[in-house]
Design a protein around this motif. Structure first.
Motif, PDB file in Angstrom:
ATOM      1  N   TRP B  48     -36.662 -20.062  40.232  1.00  0.00           N
ATOM      2  CA  TRP B  48     -35.888 -18.827  40.001  1.00  0.00           C
ATOM      3  C   TRP B  48     -36.648 -17.906  39.040  1.00  0.00           C
ATOM      4  CZ3 TRP B  48     -33.677 -16.057  36.087  1.00  0.00           C
ATOM      5  CH2 TRP B  48     -32.682 -15.141  36.451  1.00  0.00           C
ATOM      6  N   ALA B  50     -39.906 -17.891  38.352  1.00  0.00           N
ATOM      7  CA  ALA B  50     -41.165 -17.405  38.935  1.00  0.00           C
ATOM      8  C   ALA B  50     -40.892 -16.272  39.924  1.00  0.00           C
ATOM      9  CB  ALA B  50     -41.901 -18.553  39.631  1.00  0.00           C
ATOM     10  N   VAL B  51     -39.845 -16.427  40.739  1.00  0.00           N
ATOM     11  CA  VAL B  51     -39.541 -15.397  41.737  1.00  0.00           C
ATOM     12  C   VAL B  51     -39.022 -14.131  41.059  1.00  0.00           C
ATOM     13  CG1 VAL B  51     -38.127 -14.813  43.746  1.00  0.00           C
ATOM     14  CG2 VAL B  51     -39.119 -17.098  43.548  1.00  0.00           C
ATOM     15  N   ARG B  52     -38.203 -14.297  40.028  1.00  0.00           N
ATOM     16  CA  ARG B  52     -37.737 -13.124  39.278  1.00  0.00           C
ATOM     17  C   ARG B  52     -38.929 -12.348  38.712  1.00  0.00           C
ATOM     18  NH1 ARG B  52     -35.581 -14.376  33.574  1.00  0.00           N
ATOM     19  NH2 ARG B  52     -37.758 -14.976  33.629  1.00  0.00           N
ATOM     20  N   ASP B  53     -39.883 -13.086  38.121  1.00  0.00           N
ATOM     21  CA  ASP B  53     -41.056 -12.426  37.533  1.00  0.00           C
ATOM     22  C   ASP B  53     -41.858 -11.683  38.605  1.00  0.00           C
ATOM     23  OD1 ASP B  53     -40.290 -13.465  35.134  1.00  0.00           O
ATOM     24  OD2 ASP B  53     -41.861 -14.994  35.022  1.00  0.00           O
ATOM     25  N   GLU B  54     -42.018 -12.307  39.787  1.00  0.00           N
ATOM     26  CA  GLU B  54     -42.770 -11.643  40.862  1.00  0.00           C
ATOM     27  C   GLU B  54     -42.027 -10.408  41.350  1.00  0.00           C
ATOM     28  OE1 GLU B  54     -45.709 -13.505  40.067  1.00  0.00           O
ATOM     29  OE2 GLU B  54     -45.966 -12.225  41.810  1.00  0.00           O
ATOM     30  N   ASN B  55     -40.717 -10.528  41.508  1.00  0.00           N
ATOM     31  CA  ASN B  55     -39.933  -9.374  41.967  1.00  0.00           C
ATOM     32  C   ASN B  55     -40.068  -8.201  40.995  1.00  0.00           C
ATOM     33  OD1 ASN B  55     -39.013 -10.644  44.264  1.00  0.00           O
ATOM     34  ND2 ASN B  55     -36.985 -11.100  43.469  1.00  0.00           N
ATOM     35  N   ARG B  56     -39.964  -8.513  39.697  1.00  0.00           N
ATOM     36  CA  ARG B  56     -40.040  -7.433  38.701  1.00  0.00           C
ATOM     37  C   ARG B  56     -41.437  -6.836  38.655  1.00  0.00           C
ATOM     38  NH1 ARG B  56     -36.192  -9.889  33.856  1.00  0.00           N
ATOM     39  NH2 ARG B  56     -34.247  -9.635  35.026  1.00  0.00           N
ATOM     40  N   ALA B  57     -42.460  -7.707  38.774  1.00  0.00           N
ATOM     41  CA  ALA B  57     -43.835  -7.196  38.761  1.00  0.00           C
ATOM     42  C   ALA B  57     -44.081  -6.321  39.987  1.00  0.00           C
ATOM     43  CB  ALA B  57     -44.831  -8.355  38.717  1.00  0.00           C
ATOM     44  N   ALA B  58     -43.570  -6.756  41.138  1.00  0.00           N
ATOM     45  CA  ALA B  58     -43.748  -5.955  42.365  1.00  0.00           C
ATOM     46  C   ALA B  58     -43.081  -4.594  42.204  1.00  0.00           C
ATOM     47  CB  ALA B  58     -43.163  -6.699  43.567  1.00  0.00           C
ATOM     48  N   ALA B  59     -41.917  -4.572  41.541  1.00  0.00           N
ATOM     49  CA  ALA B  59     -41.151  -3.330  41.403  1.00  0.00           C
ATOM     50  C   ALA B  59     -41.803  -2.342  40.437  1.00  0.00           C
ATOM     51  CB  ALA B  59     -39.725  -3.650  40.945  1.00  0.00           C
ATOM     52  N   ASP B  60     -42.866  -2.776  39.748  1.00  0.00           N
ATOM     53  CA  ASP B  60     -43.600  -1.869  38.855  1.00  0.00           C
ATOM     54  C   ASP B  60     -44.571  -0.972  39.610  1.00  0.00           C
ATOM     55  OD1 ASP B  60     -42.450  -2.577  36.471  1.00  0.00           O
ATOM     56  OD2 ASP B  60     -43.938  -4.110  35.980  1.00  0.00           O
TER      57      ASP B  60
END
Lengths: 147, 74
Positions: B48, B50-60
Motif C-alpha cells: 500500500w 509503495a503504490v501510494r508513493d508511486e501514485n503521488r510521484a506520478a501525479a507530480d
C-alpha cells in the motif's frame, strides 16, 4: 449528451462527456478522488493521462503496459477479480513515474489500473515479476549505467 | 490504538462486516485471515505504501516532462 467541464491545471478547459467518466469505487491508493477520465488518444503516442474530474490539478501519466513490456501478465486475487468484473471492453493501464532523464522513467507494474464497463480499479498484480518501478527505457538506463 | 491479546483460532470484529481471524502462529510469523466486504480492499501495508508513493510521484508530472516518440530514437 451532457458534459462535465474541468478547468485542468495541465490542459486548460476539458469538456468531458458523461460516458467518458470512469468511476473508481475505491479510488486510487493514496489519492483522494473517485471520478476520473482518460485524456489523450492511443494514436497520440504511448502516454495518456488519468485525470481527476474532482480535482483539476490531479492527473497521472499512464500507458498501456504492453506498449513497453510485451510479456506483461496480470494475475489477480479472487477478491480483485470479482471487484474488476472484466468485460469485453476491459483496458489496462499502468501509472508512469516521469524522470529528468529517460533512464529515470518507470512504470508501476505491481498496481495496474483496470477499467471495465465505466468503472476502474487499481489492483495488486500477484505475478512474481511485477516491480513497482520498472524502467520504461531499460536500454537507455543500461547505457547510462555503462557510461 | 486498541491493543488486545488473541490466541490462534480467535477472531476480531471490526464493525459488523470485517472479521480478522488469527489463524496460526509459526515462529515469529502470524497467519491472519481477513474477511471484508468487496467495497473494502485489503492490502499488505508495505505494498500500500509503495503504490501510494508511486501514485503521488506520478501525479507530480507535467505534460512537457513526457518524451515524445521521436525523442526515443534520438
Amino acid at each position: 449528451m451532457s458534459t462535465v467541464t474541468v478547468e485542468s491545471s495541465r490542459f486548460g478547459t476539458l469538456e468531458i462527456e458523461a460516458d467518458a467518466i470512469i468511476e473508481f469505487p475505491t479510488g486510487l491508493i493514496g489519492l483522494d478522488s473517485r471520478r476520473w477520465t482518460i485524456v489523450g488518444e492511443i494514436t497520440d503516442g504511448p502516454f495518456q493521462w488519468l485525470h481527476s474530474i474532482e480535482d483539476p490539478s490531479l492527473a497521472l501519466p499512464v500507458t498501456s503496459p504492453w506498449a513497453f513490456f510485451a510479456g506483461y501478465e496480470v494475475a489477480l486475487s479472487d477478491e480483485d477479480t470479482a471487484r474488476v468484473d472484466a468485460q469485453e471492453d476491459t483496458v489496462v493501464f499502468v501509472t508512469v513515474r516521469a524522470g529528468s532523464e529517460l533512464s529515470d522513467f518507470s512504470a508501476n507494474l505491481r498496481a495496474p489500473i483496470v477499467i471495465s464497463g465505466g468503472r476502474g480499479h487499481q489492483v495488486i498484480n500477484e505475478t512474481q515479476d511485477a516491480p513497482v518501478r520498472a524502467a520504461l527505457f531499460p536500454e537507455v538506463a543500461a547505457e547510462t549505467a555503462a557510461a | 490504538m486498541l491493543i488486545i491479546t488473541r490466541r490462534p483460532g480467535e477472531k476480531i470484529m471490526v464493525g459488523d462486516d470485517i472479521v480478522v481471524h488469527v489463524m496460526e502462529i509459526v515462529g515469529n510469523s502470524v497467519r491472519v485471515g481477513i474477511q471484508a466486504p468487496r467495497s473494502i480492499p485489503v492490502y499488505r501495508e508495505e505494498i500500500w505504501n509503495a503504490v501510494r508513493d508511486e501514485n503521488r510521484a506520478a501525479a507530480d508530472a507535467a505534460p512537457q516532462d513526457l518524451p515524445v516518440p521521436s525523442e526515443r530514437d534520438a
